[in-house]
Enzyme design. Structure first.
Site, PDB file in Angstrom:
ATOM      1  N   GLY A  33      37.714  14.482  33.731  1.00 12.17           N
ATOM      2  CA  GLY A  33      37.645  15.148  32.437  1.00 12.17           C
ATOM      3  C   GLY A  33      36.972  14.326  31.353  1.00 12.17           C
ATOM      4  O   GLY A  33      36.645  14.855  30.290  1.00 12.17           O
ATOM      5  N   CYS A 242      35.906  47.393  40.718  1.00  8.86           N
ATOM      6  CA  CYS A 242      34.439  47.405  40.783  1.00  8.86           C
ATOM      7  C   CYS A 242      33.962  48.777  41.252  1.00  8.86           C
ATOM      8  O   CYS A 242      34.463  49.322  42.229  1.00  8.86           O
ATOM      9  CB  CYS A 242      33.944  46.326  41.750  1.00  8.86           C
ATOM     10  SG  CYS A 242      32.191  46.438  42.134  1.00  8.86           S
ATOM     11  N   CYS A 245      32.261  48.240  44.979  1.00  2.00           N
ATOM     12  CA  CYS A 245      32.980  47.757  46.166  1.00  2.00           C
ATOM     13  C   CYS A 245      34.487  47.916  46.042  1.00  2.00           C
ATOM     14  O   CYS A 245      35.222  47.592  46.967  1.00  2.00           O
ATOM     15  CB  CYS A 245      32.625  46.297  46.465  1.00  2.00           C
ATOM     16  SG  CYS A 245      33.448  45.130  45.377  1.00  2.00           S
ATOM     17  N   CYS A 267      31.145  44.041  40.030  1.00  2.00           N
ATOM     18  CA  CYS A 267      31.359  42.604  40.237  1.00  2.00           C
ATOM     19  C   CYS A 267      30.230  41.804  39.584  1.00  2.00           C
ATOM     20  O   CYS A 267      29.055  42.096  39.809  1.00  2.00           O
ATOM     21  CB  CYS A 267      31.341  42.254  41.721  1.00  2.00           C
ATOM     22  SG  CYS A 267      32.734  42.855  42.667  1.00  2.00           S
ATOM     23  N   CYS A 273      30.279  41.051  45.969  1.00  2.00           N
ATOM     24  CA  CYS A 273      30.196  42.510  45.967  1.00  2.00           C
ATOM     25  C   CYS A 273      29.457  43.008  47.219  1.00  2.00           C
ATOM     26  O   CYS A 273      29.914  43.925  47.906  1.00  2.00           O
ATOM     27  CB  CYS A 273      29.477  42.983  44.708  1.00  2.00           C
ATOM     28  SG  CYS A 273      29.758  44.719  44.312  1.00  2.00           S
TER      29      CYS A 273
HETATM   30 ZN   LIG Z   1      32.001  44.728  43.649  1.00  2.00          ZN
END
Ligand SMILES: [Zn+2]
Lengths: 291, 203
Positions: A33, A242, A245, A267, A273
């Site tokens: 970090g 989505c 999909c 997506c 996807c």
């Molecule tokens: Zn998708």
């Protein structure tokens, strides 16, 4: 190993530059970090095209690697395509769009939906590495704040959000704390992806070219999004799956379909996807021609 | 006697690709502390140095990073000439502010706190110590946890200083300051970045 044009240094950078960047990467891993300064080089692409990420990738990449490059979750945007072509040309590496097959994934804006694995390296292109910059423009001061672990102002700013909006309004570059020590900017990824950084089995490296910083999150490392007891951290939720999909619990982008206000949500991770559609998953707009 | 020919030989046969593959082994080892990683050890340094230690030195040290050798290694003129030739780096007489130290006899090395620790604001300005040990597997087991380690991991290096456990705890306490270790033996390495916490085991 594929043949590559011999009038380039392997992976473009000269050996001394690579060694300098490699040493910075090792320090970054040892102090998760913390932003390690490095002497960023000119690359044959403008800042804003991910020169920091490109330099990190160029310094770690070997002929056996398989490289994936994504921009906003997609493998086929101009930025992703040109970076992929760049490394094909200067390092002769194999490239892929598959998250599972890649050994190195360079990204802008997203962490892939498919879980990353042990041994994979995720390289982020970072425009502004300093999470405290908007609170304090002076580098000497932000450095002091990190040194003394003075992160009160950051909490005040988040709390002002709550007072104003009833919730924390920050949705991108949402600050995280790494291993209970450094506050870190996860780069302009949506906060939806923050939980994927926590205890990831992959090594995460961050390169900021213009600001000349490299930082890292080793595998299996605690990455906690800053929040408050009465306003816990929450990721964005989407009303529908989505449209192509049917995936739920993934990050969706809005796509405008026509000039009469038609739109759908799909997506943002195009490979995810496409893999789901290839496996037979369907959404409500599947099969409809996109205009 | 310094043999010029020996100094010139035994470096990377393919400097670009060898350096990359050795670096990746070190990066991998730094990202999963206290885990043994094989190095494609593509150098043949003079006898006092193991192949892995020589390969790591060639991959990481250069004109920007002065180094220091402990007495055991500094005794070998051949080794000093070899390192200077293959890294281009300056050898320093004292260990206090070098970027890299190569240690042939860790048991008798200076305390970790004698090396550059970095500052609170620039913890990266610290030393990386390459410690050559007789074995990474046959010593007293040390248990570590921290970033890069899922649950816990055990490493059993031989030949570390008697009070290594106390020294390492003090090193961890200085975090984010502190030194990082690359332990080497033969063709293998294991890293202890300053973030690794030594766990006190019962019994
Ligand atoms: Zn998708």
């Amino acid at each position: 190993m594929n043949a590559h044009a011999s009038n380039y240094n392997f992976a473009y950078l000269d050996e001394q530059t690579k060694r300098m960047i490699r040493r910075a990467i090792l320090k970054a891993i040892a102090v998760p970090g913390y932003q390690v300064p490095f002497a960023s080089r000119e690359m044959p692409m403008p800042y804003g095209w991910g020169t920091g990420g490109v330099q990190v990738t160029a310094s770690i990449l070997g002929p056996d690697d398989v490289l994936k490059v994504i921009d906003q979750g997609a493998d086929d945007t101009t930025n992703a395509v040109s970076i992929r072509k760049f490394f094909q040309k200067v390092a002769g590496v194999e490239t892929t769009t598959s998250t599972e097959d890649a050994t190195i994934i360079q990204t802008r804006h997203r962490i892939p939906e498919a879980p990353l694995q042990e041994g994979q390296v995720l390289v982020y292109q970072v425009p502004i590495p300093e999470p405290l910059r908007f609170l304090e423009p002076r580098e000497t001061e932000t450095r002091k704040m990190h040194a003394l672990e003075e992160y009160g102002l950051m909490h005040v700013k988040l709390y002002e959000d709550i007072a104003k909006n009833g919730h924390i309004a920050t949705t991108y570059a949402y600050p995280v704390k790494v291993e209970g020590r450094y506050v870190m900017d996860p780069s302009p990824t949506p906060k939806f992806d923050n939980p994927k950084m926590h205890m990831s089995p992959a090594l995460q490296l961050f390169g900021a070219g213009r600001e000349k910083r490299i930082y890292a999150v080793p595998p299996h490392t605690e990455v906690i999004s800053l929040d408050f007891e009465d306003h816990p951290f929450e990721v964005q939720r989407f009303d529908k799956p989505c449209a192509l999909c049917g995936a739920e619990q993934v990050y969706l982008d809005e796509v405008v379909l026509d000039d009469r206000g038609g739109r759908m949500f799909v997506c943002s991770d195009t490979h995810h996807c496409e893999s789901r559609q290839a496996a037979g998953h369907r959404g409500e707009m599947s099969g409809e021609a996109l205009s | 006697m310094l043999n010029e020919a020996t100094a010139l030989e035994g470096g990377f046969s393919n400097p670009v690709l060898n350096a990359q593959s050795v670096f990746r082994a070190v990066m991998d080892a730094m990202a999963k502390p206290a885990t043994i990683v094989e190095v494609d050890a593509v150098v043949t340094p003079p006898s006092r140095l193991d192949r892995a230690a020589g390969a790591v030195a060639c991959a990481l040290i250069d004109t920007d990073t002065p180094f220091w050798l402990d007495a055991t290694l500094a005794e070998s003129t051949a080794l000093r000439a070899w390192l200077t030739f293959h890294t281009g780096a300056r050898e320093m007489a004292t260990c206090g502010d070098v970027a890299f130290a190569l240690v042939g006899a860790p048991q008798t090395m200076p305390p970790l706190e004698r090396f550059a620790q970095g500052t609170q604001e620039y913890p990266n300005r610290s030393a990386t110590l390459i410690l050559q040990v007789p074995s990474l597997e046959s010593g007293a087991p040390l248990t570590f946890e921290g970033p890069g380690i899922r649950d816990r991991v055990v490493l059993a290096p031989r030949g570390l200083p008697q009070d290594f456990a106390a020294q390492w705890k003090a090193n961890r306490k200085r975090f984010p300051r502190g030194v990082d270790l690359i332990l080497t033996t033969g063709d293998a390495i294991a890293c202890l970045p300053r973030s690794a916490r030594l766990v006190e085991m019962e019994g």
